[in-house]
Design a protein around this motif. Structure first.
Motif, PDB file in Angstrom:
ATOM      1  N   HIS A  85       0.854  -1.182   0.000  1.00 27.43           N
ATOM      2  CA  HIS A  85       0.000   0.000   0.000  1.00 27.43           C
ATOM      3  C   HIS A  85       0.889   1.230   0.000  1.00 27.43           C
ATOM      4  O   HIS A  85       2.111   1.129   0.063  1.00 27.43           O
ATOM      5  CB  HIS A  85      -0.980   0.001   1.172  1.00 27.43           C
ATOM      6  N   HIS A  87       1.275   3.985   2.001  1.00 26.76           N
ATOM      7  CA  HIS A  87       1.726   4.818   3.127  1.00 26.76           C
ATOM      8  C   HIS A  87       3.248   4.977   3.107  1.00 26.76           C
ATOM      9  O   HIS A  87       3.978   4.105   2.649  1.00 26.76           O
ATOM     10  CB  HIS A  87       1.262   4.221   4.458  1.00 26.76           C
ATOM     11  N   HIS A  90       6.190   2.526   3.663  1.00 20.71           N
ATOM     12  CA  HIS A  90       6.302   1.367   2.770  1.00 20.71           C
ATOM     13  C   HIS A  90       6.835   1.738   1.393  1.00 20.71           C
ATOM     14  O   HIS A  90       7.141   0.855   0.598  1.00 20.71           O
ATOM     15  CB  HIS A  90       4.943   0.675   2.638  1.00 20.71           C
ATOM     16  N   HIS A 144      -7.591  -0.356   4.499  1.00 19.45           N
ATOM     17  CA  HIS A 144      -6.565   0.345   5.295  1.00 19.45           C
ATOM     18  C   HIS A 144      -6.108   1.575   4.522  1.00 19.45           C
ATOM     19  O   HIS A 144      -5.882   2.639   5.113  1.00 19.45           O
ATOM     20  CB  HIS A 144      -5.399  -0.590   5.578  1.00 19.45           C
ATOM     21  N   ASP A 163      -0.290  -3.840   5.770  1.00 21.47           N
ATOM     22  CA  ASP A 163      -0.879  -3.330   7.013  1.00 21.47           C
ATOM     23  C   ASP A 163      -2.347  -3.724   7.146  1.00 21.47           C
ATOM     24  O   ASP A 163      -3.068  -3.171   7.966  1.00 21.47           O
ATOM     25  CB  ASP A 163      -0.777  -1.793   7.055  1.00 21.47           C
TER      26      ASP A 163
HETATM   27 ZN    ZN Z   1      -0.090   1.633   6.364  1.00 26.97          ZN
END
Ligand code: ZN
Length: 263
Positions: A85, A87, A90, A144, A163
């Motif tokens: 994902h 964020h 990451h 998420h 996550d």
């Molecule tokens: Zn995350």
């Protein structure tokens, strides 16, 4: 400089953890080798090679694997950098791979993820991604975060869940989408092309004491829970969502995870 903690999960699969000393999020990354290319899942929380030398680690691991696999003769040997994902903890290391030869860095918006993997009915779809004698199934997984996906590696039986499902706080931004994703992962598991052996997410925030987590920002976690979760954890997550209304701040603690509704 803090080198990643490296674990070979099988002869073609590496788990890398960004050390807590370089960033408290200490995310887990995975590097999968196939006959035609390799796949790096996530690039960590740091874009400074001096703080966390991810690029050097990937080069060394790739050289080692190629030495052990002389039948793989493609040079340069291609690398795809993809993400569980979007964020920051990451994707920050993407910058370390910019300009690297034969390297594709998958974009981080939903449209870029959908386009790269070839989803036609996002997110309710699974698409195969071919590494060369190795297939990874990419499963739509928003909830998420809007561009989240899960990766299932048919070779090891590991589902990489970022996550979305992990021994940590499960931060749910969109409850409807998250529920649908958990149901999708259960359906995938029950019809998987090879058995799903375990789930590996991207962080550890739970301790070995059931239901007890280390608060955000913790650097020293002497009694961390193990990273792998059994496939049946998915029903436990689904059940934990049952009473939620999607109001920010709602929290449901279970032994191995804590669901937190977050906006
Ligand atoms: Zn995350």
């Amino acid at each position: 400089m803090t080198d990643p903690q490296i674990t070979w999960l099988d002869p073609d699969t590496v788990q890398l953890r960004q050390p807590k000393s370089s960033h408290w999020e200490a995310p887990f990354l995975f590097l999968l080798f196939g006959r035609e290319r390799s796949l790096l899942l996530d690039s960590g929380a740091t874009s400074d090679e001096k703080v966390f030398p991810l690029r050097a680690a990937v080069e060394a691991l790739t050289a080692e694997w190629l030495r052990r696999n002389p039948a793989v003769y493609t040079r340069p040997y291609p690398l795809v950098v993809a993400h569980t994902h979007a964020h920051g903890d990451h994707i920050a290391g993407d910058a370390l791979f910019a300009g690297r030869r034969a390297t594709t860095i998958v974009g981080t918006s939903p449209a870029e993820v959908i386009g790269f993997f070839g989803f036609r009915r996002w997110p309710d779809e699974t698409v195969p991604f071919l590494l060369g004698r190795r297939v990874v199934d990419v499963i739509g997984g928003p909830g998420h975060e809007p561009s989240a996906v899960a990766f299932f590696d048919r070779q090891t039986g590991i589902m990489f869940t970022g996550d979305t499902v992990l021994p940590a706080r499960l931060y749910v931004r969109d409850l409807g989408q998250y529920r649908a994703t958990i149901d999708r992962l259960i359906r995938f598991r029950d019809g998987a092309p090879t058995p799903v052996r375990e789930l590996r997410g991207a962080h550890i925030e739970m301790s070995t004491v059931p239901g007890h987590d280390y608060p955000a920002g913790t650097v020293d976690q002497p009694d961390e829970a193990p990273l792998p979760l059994p496939p049946r954890i998915l029903e436990k997550v689904r059940d934990a969502l049952a009473g939620l209304r999607g109001e920010p701040g709602e929290r449901v603690a279970r032994k191995r995870f804590i669901v937190v509704v977050d906006r």
